[in-house]
Design a protein around this motif. Sequence first.
Motif, short mmCIF file in Angstrom:
data_model
loop_
_atom_site.label_atom_id
_atom_site.label_comp_id
_atom_site.label_asym_id
_atom_site.label_seq_id
_atom_site.Cartn_x
_atom_site.Cartn_y
_atom_site.Cartn_z
N GLU A 19 2.35 11.04 5.29
CA GLU A 19 2.53 10.28 6.54
C GLU A 19 3.69 9.32 6.29
O GLU A 19 3.51 8.31 5.59
CB GLU A 19 1.23 9.51 6.85
N PHE A 44 6.79 8.48 13.22
CA PHE A 44 6.08 8.83 11.99
C PHE A 44 6.05 10.35 11.87
O PHE A 44 5.76 11.02 12.87
CB PHE A 44 4.63 8.34 12.16
N PHE A 98 -0.05 -1.16 9.78
CA PHE A 98 1.11 -0.88 8.92
C PHE A 98 2.38 -1.22 9.69
O PHE A 98 2.44 -1.16 10.91
CB PHE A 98 1.11 0.58 8.45
N GLU A 109 0.87 -1.20 0.00
CA GLU A 109 0.00 0.00 0.00
C GLU A 109 0.90 1.24 0.00
O GLU A 109 2.06 1.16 0.42
CB GLU A 109 -0.93 -0.04 1.21
N HIS A 143 -7.69 13.63 1.51
CA HIS A 143 -8.82 12.95 2.15
C HIS A 143 -10.00 13.90 2.16
O HIS A 143 -9.82 15.12 2.27
CB HIS A 143 -8.51 12.60 3.62
N ASP A 153 -6.04 -0.56 8.79
CA ASP A 153 -4.76 -1.11 8.34
C ASP A 153 -3.78 -1.19 9.50
O ASP A 153 -3.65 -0.24 10.26
CB ASP A 153 -4.15 -0.20 7.26
N HIS A 163 -1.10 12.84 -0.23
CA HIS A 163 -2.39 12.34 -0.71
C HIS A 163 -3.51 13.09 -0.01
O HIS A 163 -3.33 13.62 1.07
CB HIS A 163 -2.50 10.83 -0.44
N PHE A 168 3.57 6.78 3.14
CA PHE A 168 2.33 7.22 2.51
C PHE A 168 2.50 8.68 2.11
O PHE A 168 2.07 9.58 2.85
CB PHE A 168 1.16 7.00 3.47
N MET A 197 -12.05 1.43 6.92
CA MET A 197 -10.78 0.72 6.73
C MET A 197 -10.04 0.63 8.06
O MET A 197 -10.14 1.53 8.89
CB MET A 197 -9.89 1.50 5.74
N1 LIG Z 1 -5.95 6.90 -0.86
C1 LIG Z 1 -4.93 6.17 -0.35
C2 LIG Z 1 -4.28 5.26 -1.15
C3 LIG Z 1 -3.20 4.57 -0.63
C4 LIG Z 1 -2.80 4.76 0.68
F1 LIG Z 1 -1.77 4.07 1.19
C5 LIG Z 1 -3.45 5.65 1.49
C6 LIG Z 1 -3.02 5.86 2.88
O1 LIG Z 1 -2.66 6.96 3.24
C7 LIG Z 1 -3.03 4.74 3.80
C8 LIG Z 1 -3.60 3.51 3.59
N2 LIG Z 1 -3.36 2.75 4.67
C9 LIG Z 1 -2.62 3.44 5.57
N3 LIG Z 1 -2.16 3.06 6.77
C10 LIG Z 1 -1.44 3.94 7.48
C11 LIG Z 1 -1.20 5.21 7.01
CL1 LIG Z 1 -0.25 6.30 8.00
C12 LIG Z 1 -1.68 5.64 5.80
C13 LIG Z 1 -2.40 4.72 5.06
C14 LIG Z 1 -4.50 6.38 0.98
F2 LIG Z 1 -5.12 7.29 1.75
#
Ligand SMILES: Nc1ccc(F)c(C(=O)c2c[nH]c3ncc(Cl)cc23)c1F
Length: 287
Positions: free
Chosen positions: A100, A70, A43, A16, A56, A41, A54, A51, A39
């Motif tokens: 992030e 982080f 990580f 991801e 939101h 996740d 991006h 990340f 969601m």
């Molecule tokens: N649209 C999109 C597309 C891809 C991404 F990775 C993300 C994204 O930021 C995250 C996906 N899971 C994550 N877990 C932990 C953290 Cl700190 C960030 C993310 C996101 F927002």
Amino acid sequence: MSRFVIKNIENREQSEGAGAKVRRSIGTGQLRNLDPFLMLDEFNSGEPAGFPDHPHRGFETVTYLLSGKFEHEDFCGHRGVIEAGDLQWMTAGRGIVHSEMPIGKERSHGLQLWINLAKEYKMVEPSYQELKDSQIPRKSENGVHVKVIAGESMGIESPVYTRTPTMYLDFKLEKGASFTQAVPTDWNAFIFILSGSGLFGAINKLVKGDAHYTLVLSPGDSVHFKNEQSELLHFVLIAGKPLNEPVVQHGPFVMNTQEEIYKTFSDYQNGKNGFERAPGWRSKGIE
Ligand SMILES: Nc1ccc(F)c(C(=O)c2c[nH]c3ncc(Cl)cc23)c1F
Ligand SMILES: [Fe+3]
């Protein structure tokens, strides 16, 4: 009436972001939406993965770091370092663009939960609730240790304001410890096991749960769990009041209609309605 386990799903690792690895719980085909959650996740990555920049809109991201460091930075100049045990509850509302990124040689391990916002809050001004580890209330009793990230447990209440009513509890149980946690009856609830294994559900209907599994719970006013193994059992119990609204999601944009999603893309590309600073913004990275 006690809740029991109705789904027991393994959180498989997937790629991801930019070279990052996550174990996705809520948000996979088997657990598309558990209203109000979009969601979850887990990580676990180190530099240079992460990340990067991006956007939101329309929901909240809750980042809870278990280990490592982080750095986050958004297009309004809000930036900082989230360290082990810290919490960042970000209400993206009408629009946030941020990065992030793990920092330092140690891998950054944590959870990011996406909580949907009701129609009336989807376009609120973005805001943050950021708690250092020491500011998150906790209590230990009879081998049960709880950090109250949101909601209430063992008579301890979190200071976090949850626009979408949410309970988020970080539990660690020593060998032989057990506990029954009250959960508002009509909320959707699940358990995400980080390490160890335990027994979960109704006292007379306990189900074994292992690390990296998500246990979805039936409706009910409480859930019981216990640890019979010598390894410490570490899991989070998350519950939220369903919004019962249509969900139209396109990646990091979550609205109620397809038209609102089209409008969101247009706002993001043209720098309007909360995305004024988006065109041309780039994160600075570690200075
Ligand atoms: N649209 C999109 C597309 C891809 C991404 F990775 C993300 C994204 O930021 C995250 C996906 N899971 C994550 N877990 C932990 C953290 Cl700190 C960030 C993310 C996101 F927002
Ligand atoms: Fe993000």
